[in-house]
Structures are given as C-alpha cells and as structure tokens.
Write a protein that holds these residues in place. Structure first.
Motif, PDB file in Angstrom:
ATOM      1  N   ASN A   2       0.777  -1.034  -0.038  1.00  0.00           N
ATOM      2  CA  ASN A   2      -0.151   0.038  -0.146  1.00  0.00           C
ATOM      3  C   ASN A   2       0.903   1.220   0.092  1.00  0.00           C
ATOM      4  O   ASN A   2       1.756   1.581   1.009  1.00  0.00           O
ATOM      5  CB  ASN A   2      -0.865   0.049   1.221  1.00  0.00           C
ATOM      6  CG  ASN A   2      -1.949  -1.207   1.406  1.00  0.00           C
ATOM      7  OD1 ASN A   2      -2.202  -1.573   0.222  1.00  0.00           O
ATOM      8  ND2 ASN A   2      -1.952  -1.708   2.424  1.00  0.00           N
ATOM      9  N   ILE A   3       0.616   1.986  -0.930  1.00  0.00           N
ATOM     10  CA  ILE A   3       1.679   3.144  -1.100  1.00  0.00           C
ATOM     11  C   ILE A   3       0.665   4.589  -1.112  1.00  0.00           C
ATOM     12  O   ILE A   3      -0.183   4.704  -1.853  1.00  0.00           O
ATOM     13  CB  ILE A   3       2.584   2.982  -2.268  1.00  0.00           C
ATOM     14  CG1 ILE A   3       1.824   3.179  -3.674  1.00  0.00           C
ATOM     15  CG2 ILE A   3       3.291   1.851  -2.061  1.00  0.00           C
ATOM     16  CD1 ILE A   3       2.816   3.492  -4.700  1.00  0.00           C
ATOM     17  N   ASN A  79      -4.743  -6.642  -3.332  1.00  0.00           N
ATOM     18  CA  ASN A  79      -3.476  -6.798  -3.536  1.00  0.00           C
ATOM     19  C   ASN A  79      -2.790  -5.417  -3.279  1.00  0.00           C
ATOM     20  O   ASN A  79      -1.651  -5.353  -3.668  1.00  0.00           O
ATOM     21  CB  ASN A  79      -3.505  -7.158  -4.948  1.00  0.00           C
ATOM     22  CG  ASN A  79      -1.954  -7.724  -5.438  1.00  0.00           C
ATOM     23  OD1 ASN A  79      -1.429  -8.416  -4.609  1.00  0.00           O
ATOM     24  ND2 ASN A  79      -1.870  -7.713  -6.797  1.00  0.00           N
ATOM     25  N   GLY A  80      -3.392  -4.394  -2.744  1.00  0.00           N
ATOM     26  CA  GLY A  80      -2.680  -3.192  -2.310  1.00  0.00           C
ATOM     27  C   GLY A  80      -3.169  -2.171  -3.201  1.00  0.00           C
ATOM     28  O   GLY A  80      -4.099  -2.189  -4.162  1.00  0.00           O
ATOM     29  N   LEU A  96      -5.705   8.795   8.174  1.00  0.00           N
ATOM     30  CA  LEU A  96      -5.320   7.723   7.446  1.00  0.00           C
ATOM     31  C   LEU A  96      -4.791   6.553   8.485  1.00  0.00           C
ATOM     32  O   LEU A  96      -4.813   5.418   8.360  1.00  0.00           O
ATOM     33  CB  LEU A  96      -4.414   7.952   5.951  1.00  0.00           C
ATOM     34  CG  LEU A  96      -3.729   6.759   5.378  1.00  0.00           C
ATOM     35  CD1 LEU A  96      -5.004   6.166   4.525  1.00  0.00           C
ATOM     36  CD2 LEU A  96      -2.695   7.393   4.533  1.00  0.00           C
ATOM     37  N   ASP A  97      -3.621   7.200   9.032  1.00  0.00           N
ATOM     38  CA  ASP A  97      -3.146   6.271  10.235  1.00  0.00           C
ATOM     39  C   ASP A  97      -3.742   5.574  11.005  1.00  0.00           C
ATOM     40  O   ASP A  97      -3.872   4.462  11.366  1.00  0.00           O
ATOM     41  CB  ASP A  97      -2.150   7.217  11.167  1.00  0.00           C
ATOM     42  CG  ASP A  97      -0.815   7.698  10.199  1.00  0.00           C
ATOM     43  OD1 ASP A  97      -0.478   7.169   9.329  1.00  0.00           O
ATOM     44  OD2 ASP A  97      -0.340   8.838  11.116  1.00  0.00           O
ATOM     45  N   VAL A  98      -5.080   6.350  11.545  1.00  0.00           N
ATOM     46  CA  VAL A  98      -5.883   5.846  12.327  1.00  0.00           C
ATOM     47  C   VAL A  98      -6.592   4.525  11.708  1.00  0.00           C
ATOM     48  O   VAL A  98      -6.935   3.432  12.261  1.00  0.00           O
ATOM     49  CB  VAL A  98      -7.011   6.937  13.153  1.00  0.00           C
ATOM     50  CG1 VAL A  98      -8.040   6.217  13.864  1.00  0.00           C
ATOM     51  CG2 VAL A  98      -6.141   7.521  13.912  1.00  0.00           C
ATOM     52  N   GLN A 106      -1.274  -1.541   6.491  1.00  0.00           N
ATOM     53  CA  GLN A 106      -0.394  -0.905   6.808  1.00  0.00           C
ATOM     54  C   GLN A 106       0.258  -0.026   5.574  1.00  0.00           C
ATOM     55  O   GLN A 106      -0.203  -0.363   4.165  1.00  0.00           O
ATOM     56  CB  GLN A 106       0.981  -1.657   7.350  1.00  0.00           C
ATOM     57  CG  GLN A 106       1.530  -2.469   6.106  1.00  0.00           C
ATOM     58  CD  GLN A 106       2.746  -3.051   6.730  1.00  0.00           C
ATOM     59  OE1 GLN A 106       3.221  -3.471   7.942  1.00  0.00           O
ATOM     60  NE2 GLN A 106       3.633  -3.518   5.438  1.00  0.00           N
ATOM     61  N   LEU A 107       0.995   0.953   5.711  1.00  0.00           N
ATOM     62  CA  LEU A 107       1.595   1.789   4.598  1.00  0.00           C
ATOM     63  C   LEU A 107       2.925   1.214   4.245  1.00  0.00           C
ATOM     64  O   LEU A 107       3.585   1.398   5.236  1.00  0.00           O
ATOM     65  CB  LEU A 107       1.419   3.179   5.154  1.00  0.00           C
ATOM     66  CG  LEU A 107       1.324   4.449   3.856  1.00  0.00           C
ATOM     67  CD1 LEU A 107       0.419   4.176   2.914  1.00  0.00           C
ATOM     68  CD2 LEU A 107       1.528   5.881   4.859  1.00  0.00           C
TER      69      LEU A 107
END
Ligand code: AMP
Length: 190
Positions: A2-3, A79-80, A96-98, A106-107
């Motif tokens: 994930n990006i 798949n991301g 986004l973090d939350v 995860q990022l």
C-alpha cells in the motif's frame, strides 16, 4: 503493498499511478477521480464538492476520509492500493494512520514526485490552454495556480510528516515519464 503518491498538481501522479496499477496489480485510488464522478452523478457528496473543486480548494476532510475508508476495504484493493491525491493535509494523514490501524493494514511507502514550481507553472499554462472547455472545471490557469498554492500551504507539510516516520522515498519527477516510472519501480522494489 500500500503506497501514497505525493506531489503537486501537474507532477504526473495520475499517469504514474496507472502504470503502477498495470505493473503491480495494485489499485489506483484517486480521490479527485472519485469526487469528479460524484459531481457528474449529482450525488450529495458531488453537490457539496462541485464549487469547492472548481475553485481549486480542498473539499472537507471528512468527505475524502469517508470515501477512502470505505474504498480500501473493497476486494479490488486486496493486492494493495496506490493513494493518488490523498492525503492532502496533515489532518487527513492522521486520519489515514488511524483507519489503517483499525483495519489492520499498513502503509509500505510514500513516494514523493519532486517537481520545481517553474516547471509546474509552465505545465499549468499549457494544460489550461489545451483543456479550456474540457471536462475539468478546475483546469483553468486561475484554479490551477490556486491548487499549487494549496499544495504548498497544506500538502507539502506531509513531506516532513512522512520523512519523520521513515517512509518517504523521493523520485525526480522532472525526468521523462518512462524514467520516472523506472525510478518508482526501483524504490518499490527496495
Ligand atoms: P486531483 O484530481 O487530485 O487534482 O483533485 C482535484 C480536486 O479534488 C482538488 O483540487 C480538490 O478540490 C479535490 N480533492 C481531491 N482529493 C482531495 C483530498 N484528498 N482532500 C480534499 N480535496 C480533494
């Protein structure tokens, strides 16, 4: 994987996101595209966003956070995903973090496309003259310049935000398109 693809308007995020999608089977999630679809369909979100977008300003955080939160759980993101145009400010990055934590995701990387303002302003003038009367109400010189100002004021602080977390990867966005793609693939494979 994930990006996030981070960069100013006109940096080529959309094009590069599509290329990563094709090469890696990750899903491009463009909040701009989703908002434009909502405007075209006349949904409540679209009605709320239409004028704000035409001015080149940011739509309220809760709108885009809600859209992304729903979308990343869809099967095509298994798949991301490639976030293209989100987050746009620190509040969205924190949201986004939350949400990722809550969903057990995860990022993996934040790829910054670095492009000088002088080049962007040139591209902006060109895009405004080529696309006048086209599908994007915000592709006029005034709104494009506003989008660049908004980027510096609200989005650029994300460079420090992700740098401090150790997830920032910088790519030269001024190289030709194929070279930018190669650089991105390289940092993703590291
Ligand atoms: P883009 O296609 O990413 O350039 O986005 C076009 C317009 O949609 C922006 O100028 C904003 O008005 C709106 N928009 C897209 N993504 C966001 C976001 N994450 N937060 C707020 N507004 C957004």
């Amino acid at each position: 994987m994930n990006i996030i693809l981070l960069g100013p308007p006109g940096a080529g995020k959309g094009t590069q996101a599509q290329r990563i999608e094709d090469a890696k089977g990750m899903k491009q999630l463009s909040t701009g595209d989703m908002l434009r679809a909502a405007v075209a369909a006349g949904t409540p979100v679209g009605l709320k966003a239409k004028e704000i977008m035409a001015r080149g300003e940011l739509v309220p955080d809760e709108v885009v956070v809600g859209i992304i939160s729903d979308r990343i759980e869809d099967a095509d993101c298994a798949n991301g995903f490639i976030l293209d145009g989100f987050p746009r400010n620190v509040a969205q990055a924190e949201a986004l973090d939350v949400m990722l934590k809550e969903k057990g995701k995860q990022l993996d990387a934040v790829v910054q496309l670095e492009v000088d303002d002088a080049i962007l302003l040139g591209r902006i003038e060109k895009r405004a003259s080529e696309t006048a009367g086209g599908p994007r109400a915000d592709d006029n010189a005034e709104a494009l310049k506003k989008r660049l100002d908004v980027y510096h004021a609200q989005t650029a602080p994300l460079i420090d935000y992700y740098s401090a977390k150790g997830s920032l990867r910088i790519v030269n966005g001024m190289a030709d398109m194929d070279d930018v793609t190669r650089q991105i693939m390289e940092v993703l494979e590291r």
